[in-house]
Motif scaffolding. Structure first.
Motif, short mmCIF file in Angstrom:
data_model
loop_
_atom_site.label_atom_id
_atom_site.label_comp_id
_atom_site.label_asym_id
_atom_site.label_seq_id
_atom_site.Cartn_x
_atom_site.Cartn_y
_atom_site.Cartn_z
N LEU A 228 0.59 -0.89 -0.27
CA LEU A 228 -0.40 -0.20 0.30
C LEU A 228 0.50 1.15 -0.53
N LEU A 229 1.88 1.46 0.87
CA LEU A 229 2.69 2.48 0.91
C LEU A 229 3.68 2.67 -0.42
N ARG A 230 4.04 1.94 -1.55
CA ARG A 230 4.29 1.84 -2.52
C ARG A 230 3.20 2.05 -3.14
N LEU A 231 2.18 1.86 -3.17
CA LEU A 231 1.00 2.68 -4.34
C LEU A 231 0.98 3.51 -3.80
N GLN A 232 0.39 4.24 -2.76
CA GLN A 232 0.91 5.75 -2.12
C GLN A 232 1.36 6.29 -2.50
N ARG A 233 2.33 6.19 -2.65
CA ARG A 233 3.81 6.75 -2.72
C ARG A 233 3.86 7.25 -4.32
N ASN A 234 3.01 6.54 -5.38
CA ASN A 234 3.67 6.06 -6.32
C ASN A 234 2.36 6.84 -7.69
N PHE A 235 0.99 6.84 -6.57
CA PHE A 235 -0.53 7.13 -7.82
C PHE A 235 -0.75 8.43 -6.95
N GLY A 236 -0.68 8.71 -5.54
CA GLY A 236 -0.55 9.89 -5.10
C GLY A 236 -1.86 9.19 -4.25
N TRP A 237 -2.44 8.12 -4.56
CA TRP A 237 -3.83 7.94 -3.29
C TRP A 237 -4.20 6.65 -4.15
N LEU A 238 -4.85 6.17 -3.00
CA LEU A 238 -5.32 5.04 -3.10
C LEU A 238 -7.09 5.24 -3.57
N PRO A 239 -7.14 4.97 -4.63
CA PRO A 239 -8.55 4.52 -4.84
C PRO A 239 -9.53 3.36 -4.44
N ARG A 240 -10.66 3.64 -4.10
CA ARG A 240 -11.40 2.72 -4.28
C ARG A 240 -11.65 1.31 -4.61
N GLU A 241 -11.38 1.23 -6.39
CA GLU A 241 -10.89 0.53 -7.09
C GLU A 241 -9.34 -0.58 -6.19
N MET A 242 -8.70 0.42 -6.46
CA MET A 242 -7.42 -0.30 -6.19
C MET A 242 -7.60 -1.02 -4.78
N LEU A 243 -7.72 -0.28 -3.86
CA LEU A 243 -8.17 -1.87 -2.60
C LEU A 243 -8.97 -2.92 -3.27
N SER A 244 -9.69 -2.62 -3.85
CA SER A 244 -10.64 -3.55 -3.65
C SER A 244 -9.10 -5.00 -4.75
N GLU A 245 -8.95 -4.29 -5.77
CA GLU A 245 -8.07 -5.10 -6.58
C GLU A 245 -6.78 -5.60 -5.46
N VAL A 246 -6.66 -4.62 -4.58
CA VAL A 246 -5.51 -5.29 -3.21
C VAL A 246 -5.94 -7.14 -2.92
N SER A 247 -7.30 -6.07 -2.65
CA SER A 247 -7.93 -7.56 -2.09
C SER A 247 -7.97 -8.40 -3.07
N LYS A 248 -8.42 -8.47 -3.73
CA LYS A 248 -8.75 -9.42 -5.17
C LYS A 248 -7.54 -10.44 -5.24
N GLN A 249 -6.16 -9.49 -5.63
CA GLN A 249 -5.32 -10.44 -6.14
C GLN A 249 -4.59 -11.12 -5.35
N LEU A 250 -4.43 -10.14 -3.51
CA LEU A 250 -3.63 -10.83 -2.62
C LEU A 250 -3.79 -11.94 -1.75
N GLY A 251 -5.60 -11.54 -2.14
CA GLY A 251 -6.20 -12.70 -1.26
C GLY A 251 -6.34 -12.68 -0.29
N LEU A 252 -6.94 -11.55 0.71
CA LEU A 252 -6.91 -10.77 2.32
C LEU A 252 -8.27 -10.45 1.76
N PRO A 253 -8.79 -10.57 2.73
CA PRO A 253 -10.63 -10.16 3.30
C PRO A 253 -10.52 -8.47 3.33
N LEU A 254 -11.40 -7.47 2.27
CA LEU A 254 -11.29 -6.11 1.60
C LEU A 254 -11.75 -5.75 3.08
N SER A 255 -11.93 -6.17 3.80
CA SER A 255 -12.11 -5.56 5.05
C SER A 255 -10.65 -4.94 5.96
N GLN A 256 -9.40 -6.39 5.61
CA GLN A 256 -8.84 -6.03 6.09
C GLN A 256 -7.71 -5.15 5.40
#
Lengths: 175, 208, 569
Positions: free
Chosen positions: A49-77
């Motif tokens: 998340l730090l890497r994404l924040q640093r390079n994209f500037g912010w974390l849009p909703r869709e990005m967090l959903s993608e991280v949850s999906k691709q990393l295999g973690l619950p969305l709430s986490q």
């Protein structure tokens, strides 16, 4: 000064705080590249998340959903981590990040007056971004320059022994 | 079968397996310790601190959470005393600041047992009550049952809230686990909380 | 090149020293503090001027970490003459080169001037600020460029590691650390040797070791300065510890706000790997060690050991119930040793010089030195290192040069948000783990903030409560709700809306937070509040009963209408 890898440069070129629809930027692809770089390690969630924040500037909703999906973690986490830490911003940030130090030493040397003045000059409260997306105003606790209190940092520029009257001039230097 | 240890709970001698918590050992011995954020099927969370008990070890006494503290040989545990009662009463009064005075369920029962004046701190800090003490039972239960939960925590410190993720609400259609575990009555029926938890987007937008 | 034995290390070191024999060095501080005052430009200007005169062969311009007297930065020191120059501007570069380097003459206006006698001082050790310190850990800052492992090796670096790995068994290393009585420098002062022993003897593999650089105290920057200036010393200490406890994976956790420190540490790890101090078959010993740098994401509570480990595991950095010590069950439920940056830095010195040497410094209960930032309304603001046992009075007046503008000292705040206030009458308390707690306040930890009569204690306590209400993770009821109420009450008192019952309410909340909180944040948060009530009750009563602020700080009580500070949810 930060060590830039090829991946970082590629991400940076996609930096967008304009109003392009997020989908067009291939969020899934960006996330995948970063997660691959960290070897799909769930334990590296915060670093990813730090890497994404640093390079994209912010974390849009869709990005967090993608991280949850691709990393295999619950969305709430993923959400809990993203909203728990101060480093992450879930809304677009301004082109320039203003940080007023509110560490004990700076506070004792008059930092609150500087913050107040900045808020009035920009017309926003702390943790907010100006409507034209030029400045985001934040506070930090101790940048480590206590001898120069009060301290204001804009992007990578440090300003020490700042007086309220200096603020306007300092801010006008930024596009 | 682990090693068996002997400890004293309220002057009762209790033998239990090493690694069990004080709470579990007490239950074995028939001693009731109140809890709000604890559920047998979930890992202990340690958030509500209602299960605080006084332990004495090597001559020193301290307050610990019974749901997390492991049973040890020779431990002395006190589950009710003026000191403990005051702690539990204060905790309930503090929880009421965010939750409000109109609570049901386990929390209401504890409030009357410990004679808690739910308005003591609340009157000093008036705020919109949310009938939730952030015990996390609903969140933890949802993850445990469904893996990917429809509700979660958002924010930190005094701004911590439970929020709903609309895209995951599909999970909710048949499961009603959160209703079963909620200790304040916030989730008031098998159809979910009424009013529903705020949507994550609204919370984030409202903050900005 | 990989060093494959202690003998090769020595040979390499001798080679380095031979090549450096005749050089003079200009050490310019480019730590974050001085950089804010354009120290990078100063360093560049000096470099350019050296080049202009063709002196690169005889003069080395070294960019170093924090040199200490931050108040008078940018500063530089010329070796071997030990001449310090302060408040150096880029324009001064040519004069420094032409006068001091080429003609051995001093540039008077850049020297330190004694505030009382007006005399200038031309040797760094004679300046009062430095004279009263014992800079065991900090004095090497001037001798190394943190981005060059060769500098560290040249001053003896990694020889302690060689000694530990080839002359001592792991148990002997732990015995030495135990014998030295080194106590944790980041928190409760737990005996480090005992912690290492517990970790070593605990069941479970793999074991982990962590360097804690999450320094959350809003007035402290000692860990940042130490890591920026001398990352290899910390790394060496860590590897020695990993050897002693049979840990193969180490982590360095650096808070997000310290990018330069993280960068220097990442570079140090890479360089150590290249030279064979990390990786496989360290120095031909057959042992392997790995170290990873993790960055924080901006939370104070994540510096608490269980929260930190949660963060490294990828979960939200919230504390977990810690009834089983993390040395037994920590990261991934395995035995984990966590120590502060400063603690790790003491290890190579103890191994090289022996426990006996270390014990000769300090007091009965607290051995060695303490590094902390001295800030606030004091004349000499900077990074300080004094032997344990030095009184706070000596710190403020001898090292610090007294209160700014000759004002009267009201109190000293030590230990950050978990620390306490020390009123003027108690200033003779020595810097010591046990003595300070016995005296009714808390240990210095990372910072000493000097306060004069223009500081309002109520305002400052409110500031801490505000800071903590944001930084609390919000998991447990006593801390979260307690802070919410505490902040409201203190805000009211600050604005003149305090009520008679407020002091009793604050006491009640403080008591429950101290006893029933989940982690140390909750239970120590109340220290500033309790000590402020204990020693400055009059200030509170003035705000509540007389609606007056004795320090004339609290704006609402001065009749002005300015409002700042957080509004409550």
């Amino acid at each position: 000064m930060l060590r830039r890898t090829r991946l970082d440069r590629e991400l940076k070129s996609k930096l967008s705080i304009e109003k392009k629809p997020v989908k067009l930027l291939g969020i899934a692809g960006i996330v995948n590249k970063v997660i691959k770089d960290y070897q799909y390690d769930k334990g590296m969630l915060i670093q990813i998340l730090l890497r994404l924040q640093r390079n994209f500037g912010w974390l849009p909703r869709e990005m967090l959903s993608e991280v949850s999906k691709q990393l295999g973690l619950p969305l709430s986490q993923v959400y809990q981590a993203a909203t728990f830490y101060k480093a992450f911003s879930l809304a677009p940030r301004g082109r320039h990040l203003i940080r007023v130090c509110m560490g004990t030493s700076c506070k004792v040397r008059g930092a609150p007056v500087i913050l107040d003045r900045a808020q009035r000059l920009l017309g926003i409260e702390r943790d907010e971004t100006t409507p034209d997306l030029k400045f985001t105003l934040e506070t930090v606790k101790c940048m480590g320059c206590s001898a120069l209190g009060p301290v204001v940092v804009i992007d990578r520029d440090y300003y020490g022994s700042v007086k309220p009257a200096d603020l306007e001039k300092i801010l006008s230097k930024y596009e | 079968m682990g090693k068996i240890v002997t400890l004293k709970i309220d002057d009762k001698e209790v033998k239990t397996e090493e690694g069990m918590t004080i709470l579990e050992a007490a239950k074995q011995a028939g001693v009731e310790i109140p809890t709000l954020c604890y559920h047998e099927g979930l890992d202990p969370y340690g958030a509500c601190r209602i299960c605080s008990v006084e332990i004495e070890k090597r001559g020193r006494s301290r307050i610990v959470a019974a749901c997390c503290y492991p049973a040890e040989e020779g431990l002395k545990v006190i589950t009710r005393s003026p000191r403990i009662d005051k702690i539990r009463k204060t905790i309930i009064q503090l929880a009421a600041v965010t939750a409000g005075e109109d609570v049901a369920g386990e929390m209401r029962a504890l409030a009357s047992e410990y004679n808690a004046d739910l308005s003591r701190f609340r009157s000093r800090v008036p705020m919109e009550p949310i009938k939730c003490i952030l015990c996390g039972l609903c969140v933890r239960r949802c993850i445990e049952a469904n893996w990917d939960s429809a509700i979660g925590f958002e924010g930190r410190g005094v701004n911590r809230r439970v929020v709903l993720f609309p895209e995951k609400a599909g999970i909710c259609s048949t499961c009603n686990y959160c209703y079963v575990v909620c200790p304040t009555g916030r989730i008031s029926s098998a159809y979910g909380p009424d009013p529903p938890f705020p949507f994550i987007d609204d919370v984030l937008a409202g903050r900005k | 090149m990989k060093v494959m034995s202690p003998e090769e290390l020595e040979k390499f070191r001798r080679g380095l020293l031979a090549r450096r024999k005749h050089k003079r060095v200009i050490a310019v501080c480019v730590g974050t503090g001085c950089v804010a005052l354009r120290a990078q430009k100063v360093a560049e200007a000096i470099k350019d001027d050296v080049k202009k005169h063709g002196l690169e062969g005889r003069i080395e311009v070294r960019k170093t970490g924090c040199l200490g007297l931050c108040e008078l930065g940018p500063m530089l020191i010329i070796y071997p003459d030990e001449i310090p120059y302060f408040r150096v501007k880029p324009e001064d570069a040519s004069e420094i080169i032409s006068k001091t380097i080429m003609k051995r003459k001093l540039v008077e206006r850049l020297l330190y001037k004694d505030t009382i006698t007006g005399e200038t001082v031309s040797k760094i050790k004679e300046i009062p600020f430095y004279k009263y310190q014992l800079r065991l850990l900090l004095e090497n800052n001037a001798k190394i460029d943190p981005r060059k492992i060769e500098d560290y090796i040249a001053i003896g670096g990694y020889s302690a590691l060689a000694k530990a790995m080839f002359e001592l068994t792991p148990e002997q290393v732990i015995e030495e650390v135990k014998e030295s009585n080194l106590r944790g420098r980041g928190g409760g002062g737990f005996p480090t040797g005992r912690k290492w022993e517990t970790c070593r003897n605990a069941l479970g593999k793999p074991k982990y070791a962590i360097v804690n650089c999450s320094e959350g105290d809003p007035a402290a920057f000692k860990d940042r300065a130490l890591m920026e200036a001398n990352p290899h010393a910390i790394l060496e200490g860590l590897i020695i510890g990993m050897y002693a406890m049979e840990v193969s994976n180490g982590f360095v956790y650096v808070r997000n706000e310290y990018p330069l420190a993280a960068e220097h540490m990442e570079l140090a790890v890479k360089q150590a790997e290249k030279m064979g101090f990390l990786g496989e078959d360290i120095m031909g010993s057959g042992l392997s060690f790995r170290v990873e740098v993790h960055r924080g994401a901006g939370m104070f509570v994540s510096g608490e050991s269980t929260a930190l480990m949660s963060g490294i595991e990828g979960k939200t950095g919230e504390p977990r119930p810690k009834y089983i010590h993390t040395a037994v069950r920590g990261l991934y439920e395995k035995p984990t040793d966590l120590n502060n940056v400063e603690t790790w830095m003491n290890i190579p010195l103890i191994i090289s010089n022996g426990a006996g040497w270390f014990k000769s410094i300090g007091t009965e209960g607290s051995k060695g030195t303490k590094v902390f930032s001295l800030v606030g309304k004091v004349n000499n603001v900077g990074l300080v290192e004094v032997p344990m046992g030095t009184t706070l009075r000596d710190v403020v007046y001898n090292v610090g040069g007294g209160v700014q503008n000759d004002e009267r000292l009201k109190a000293v705040q030590v230990g950050g948000p978990g620390g306490g206030f020390v009123p003027e009458e108690m200033l003779n308390v020595p810097v010591d783990f046990d003595e300070m707690v016995k005296a009714g306040t808390s240990m210095v930890l990372g910072s000493v903030v000097v306060l004069d009569e223009d500081t309002c204690i109520v305002d400052l306590t409110r500031y801490f409560a505000d800071f903590l209400s944001e930084e609390s993770c919000g998991k447990c009821i006593p801390c979260r709700e307690g802070l919410r109420v505490l902040l409201k009450v203190l805000n009211d008192v600050y604005e003149g809306k305090g009520k008679e019952e407020d002091i009793e309410m604050i006491d009640d909340i403080a008591e429950i937070m101290k006893e029933a909180s989940l982690c140390a944040l909750g239970s120590t948060v109340v220290n500033p509040v309790l000590t402020s009530l204990k020693y400055f009750r009059d200030d509170y009563e003035a705000h509540i009963k007389l609606k007056r602020c004795p320090a004339k700080v609290c704006k609402k009580l001065r009749g002005e209408n300015q409002k700042w500070g957080r509004s409550l949810p």
